[in-house]
Scaffold this motif. Structure first.
Motif, PDB file in Angstrom:
ATOM      1  N   LEU A   1     -13.100   4.841  -9.268  1.00  0.00           N
ATOM      2  CA  LEU A   1     -12.130   3.809  -8.891  1.00  0.00           C
ATOM      3  C   LEU A   1     -11.135   4.396  -7.894  1.00  0.00           C
ATOM      4  O   LEU A   1     -10.869   5.601  -7.896  1.00  0.00           O
ATOM      5  N   PRO A   2     -10.565   3.547  -7.028  1.00  0.00           N
ATOM      6  CA  PRO A   2      -9.624   4.049  -6.026  1.00  0.00           C
ATOM      7  C   PRO A   2      -8.332   4.568  -6.654  1.00  0.00           C
ATOM      8  O   PRO A   2      -7.878   4.047  -7.675  1.00  0.00           O
ATOM      9  N   THR A   3      -7.742   5.553  -6.033  1.00  0.00           N
ATOM     10  CA  THR A   3      -6.437   6.046  -6.464  1.00  0.00           C
ATOM     11  C   THR A   3      -5.381   4.987  -6.189  1.00  0.00           C
ATOM     12  O   THR A   3      -4.520   4.723  -7.036  1.00  0.00           O
TER      13      THR A   3
ATOM     14  N   ASP B   1      -2.748  -1.119  -8.800  1.00  0.00           N
ATOM     15  CA  ASP B   1      -3.054  -0.201  -9.891  1.00  0.00           C
ATOM     16  C   ASP B   1      -3.144   1.219  -9.334  1.00  0.00           C
ATOM     17  O   ASP B   1      -4.011   1.517  -8.517  1.00  0.00           O
TER      18      ASP B   1
ATOM     19  N   TYR C   1     -10.126  -7.893  -9.135  1.00  0.00           N
ATOM     20  CA  TYR C   1      -9.671  -6.723  -9.881  1.00  0.00           C
ATOM     21  C   TYR C   1     -10.178  -6.776 -11.321  1.00  0.00           C
ATOM     22  O   TYR C   1     -10.726  -5.794 -11.836  1.00  0.00           O
TER      23      TYR C   1
ATOM     24  N   TRP D   1      -5.296   1.252  -5.686  1.00  0.00           N
ATOM     25  CA  TRP D   1      -6.174   0.079  -5.829  1.00  0.00           C
ATOM     26  C   TRP D   1      -5.335  -1.191  -5.751  1.00  0.00           C
ATOM     27  O   TRP D   1      -4.503  -1.465  -6.612  1.00  0.00           O
TER      28      TRP D   1
ATOM     29  N   SER E   1       0.826  -1.214   0.000  1.00  0.00           N
ATOM     30  CA  SER E   1       0.000   0.000   0.000  1.00  0.00           C
ATOM     31  C   SER E   1       0.855   1.257   0.000  1.00  0.00           C
ATOM     32  O   SER E   1       0.585   2.202  -0.746  1.00  0.00           O
TER      33      SER E   1
ATOM     34  N   ASP F   1     -13.975  -6.178 -11.416  1.00  0.00           N
ATOM     35  CA  ASP F   1     -14.338  -4.800 -11.087  1.00  0.00           C
ATOM     36  C   ASP F   1     -13.893  -3.821 -12.169  1.00  0.00           C
ATOM     37  O   ASP F   1     -14.602  -2.863 -12.477  1.00  0.00           O
TER      38      ASP F   1
ATOM     39  N   ALA G   1      -6.094  -5.280  -5.160  1.00  0.00           N
ATOM     40  CA  ALA G   1      -7.185  -6.257  -5.082  1.00  0.00           C
ATOM     41  C   ALA G   1      -6.699  -7.608  -5.579  1.00  0.00           C
ATOM     42  O   ALA G   1      -5.781  -7.680  -6.405  1.00  0.00           O
TER      43      ALA G   1
ATOM     44  N   ARG H   1      -7.999   5.363 -12.282  1.00  0.00           N
ATOM     45  CA  ARG H   1      -8.954   6.467 -12.336  1.00  0.00           C
ATOM     46  C   ARG H   1      -9.016   7.137 -13.703  1.00  0.00           C
ATOM     47  O   ARG H   1      -9.938   7.896 -13.982  1.00  0.00           O
TER      48      ARG H   1
END
Length: 119
Positions: free
Chosen positions: A89-91, A79, A100, A93, A14, A103, A95, A83
């Motif tokens: 979508l998350p900045t 990723d 992934y 991401w 992260s 989604d 998953a 966006r």
């Protein structure tokens, strides 16, 4: 429950992705971002590599909607430029792979997404 719903992600993944993720990416930004993320993870001792993801318009995977580049590390996708396709979508991401791909297809309006080349 969706796969990975209770997954604990390594904080190093992260933190690394957050360092390079873009809030408002544009077409082509994934090429630069994926290299930075992948190289940073490798330097930290992770087994990571860049991989292209295709968004397919049709079931038979013959009509390409888009080609995107992400980092895969173990069984998760990182990723930092998704966006560019959809600002919901998350900045940052991260998953599980199958989640992934599902989604991403859902949020981009393609039939399905897969690694490229398929197969």
């Amino acid at each position: 429950m969706p796969d990975g719903a209770n997954r604990i992600v390594d904080p190093e993944l992260s933190e690394t992705l957050a360092r390079y993720a873009l809030e408002a990416p544009r077409d082509g930004d994934c090429l630069h971002t994926v290299a930075k993320v992948t190289n940073a993870l490798i330097e930290k001792g992770f087994q990571a590599h860049a991989i292209p993801v295709a968004g397919w318009i049709d079931l038979s995977s013959t009509m390409l909607g888009f080609l995107h580049h992400v980092t895969i590390c173990g069984d998760v996708i990182l990723d930092g430029t998704a966006r560019q396709f959809n600002t919901t979508l998350p900045t940052v991401w991260i998953a599980p792979t199958q989640q992934y791909l599902r989604d991403l297809a859902d949020k981009t309006g393609v039939h399905h997404a897969s690694f490229f080349p398929p197969g």
